[in-house]
Design an enzyme around this catalytic site. Sequence first.
Site, PDB file in Angstrom:
ATOM      1  N   TYR A 195      72.197  34.179  26.665  1.00 39.19           N
ATOM      2  CA  TYR A 195      73.594  34.845  25.641  1.00 39.19           C
ATOM      3  C   TYR A 195      74.818  33.942  26.248  1.00 39.19           C
ATOM      4  CZ  TYR A 195      75.359  37.081  30.141  1.00 39.19           C
ATOM      5  OH  TYR A 195      75.881  37.441  31.382  1.00 39.19           O
ATOM      6  N   LYS A 234      71.936  30.982  31.494  1.00 41.72           N
ATOM      7  CA  LYS A 234      72.544  32.347  31.267  1.00 41.72           C
ATOM      8  C   LYS A 234      71.469  33.272  30.531  1.00 41.72           C
ATOM      9  CE  LYS A 234      77.335  33.960  29.770  1.00 41.72           C
ATOM     10  NZ  LYS A 234      77.416  34.587  30.964  1.00 41.72           N
ATOM     11  N   GLU A 281      78.594  33.111  44.032  1.00 35.84           N
ATOM     12  CA  GLU A 281      79.458  33.660  42.964  1.00 35.84           C
ATOM     13  C   GLU A 281      79.779  34.847  42.836  1.00 35.84           C
ATOM     14  OE1 GLU A 281      77.922  32.340  38.904  1.00 35.84           O
ATOM     15  OE2 GLU A 281      75.951  32.814  39.720  1.00 35.84           O
ATOM     16  N   LEU A 333      76.184  29.871  37.833  1.00 38.49           N
ATOM     17  CA  LEU A 333      76.257  29.739  36.488  1.00 38.49           C
ATOM     18  C   LEU A 333      77.403  28.616  36.362  1.00 38.49           C
ATOM     19  CD1 LEU A 333      75.417  30.985  33.663  1.00 38.49           C
ATOM     20  CD2 LEU A 333      77.696  31.733  33.751  1.00 38.49           C
TER      21      LEU A 333
END
Length: 298
Positions: free
Chosen positions: A33, A149, A182, A207
């Site tokens: 996505y 992702k 992250e 990411l």
Amino acid sequence: MSRIAYVNGQYVPHDQAVVHVEDRGYQFADGVYEVCAILNGRLLDEDPHLDRLARSLRELRIATPMARGPFRVIMRQMVTKNRIRNGLLYIQVTRGVARRDHPFPAEGTRPALVMTAKAMDFGKIIDRASSGIAVITQTDQRWARRDIKSIALLPNILAKQQAREAGAFEAWLVDGNGHVTEGSSTNAWIVTRDGVIVTRALGPDILPGITRLMLLEVIRDLGLKLEERSFTVAEAKDAREAFITSSTAFALPVVQIDGHPVGNGEPGLAAQDLIRAYWKKVMAETGVTRTHLPNIPA
Ligand SMILES: Cc1ncc(COP(=O)(O)O)c(C=O)c1O
């Protein structure tokens, strides 16, 4: 006005938008996505988002649903049909619909493409730039390919929920060596006591955030000191400043980590400067102004 969704070639009322029960996204989270911010009716950083989508698809060997030209047309149509001035565009591509079985479906199974758009009052989130946010730390329980992702977001969801239950905005995820990877849906940054801006280097552990990419441009333009490297939770707690970036939160200072104040517990000066410079770039790219969004940091 009713919302419109795009589902496999058709624009349909949002409340009637459905996918097949054997869509591999539904069955296996076999899909990817993107989320793009819409500001002043314009898609922010459209090309980098499309590049990342293409990469995610390639890495998972999911076919591209269509060429970039028509893809962009649908993205724009979604903004127009939903009459969105400020909001978010969600794009999802799955490996398609096939009888449930783990191996890839037969050659020729078409990937499934869905887009939704929603209006957002970004005022509230932008306002957080002046107060800052709290984060908590948690073990990173995700798979080894976080650079893709993927729509498989269970560990992210659990981490975010735990953060919310602890009264924090975000969860910073920590790898086996005590380094922050992250946030559950944001990239993590610190500013050291020597004024060096630090964020983890790209690789399979994080990411490749588009906001991260844009902020790196801002940092380079301003000639600031930058290190793309891992940092520990202890280093973050001892840092002068910290902040997060994402397409939905933009850039926000972190003022607390696990209840421990970062710096003096107020948004840091370097982070505030960066956030202002970032918004200047966003305003130039989208034409959004403080008349539309009065709380854009000035
Ligand atoms: C795990 C993770 N890291 C970082 C980000 C920030 O990426 P971007 O700036 O492209 O929104 C996201 C955004 O959803 C995310 O899910």
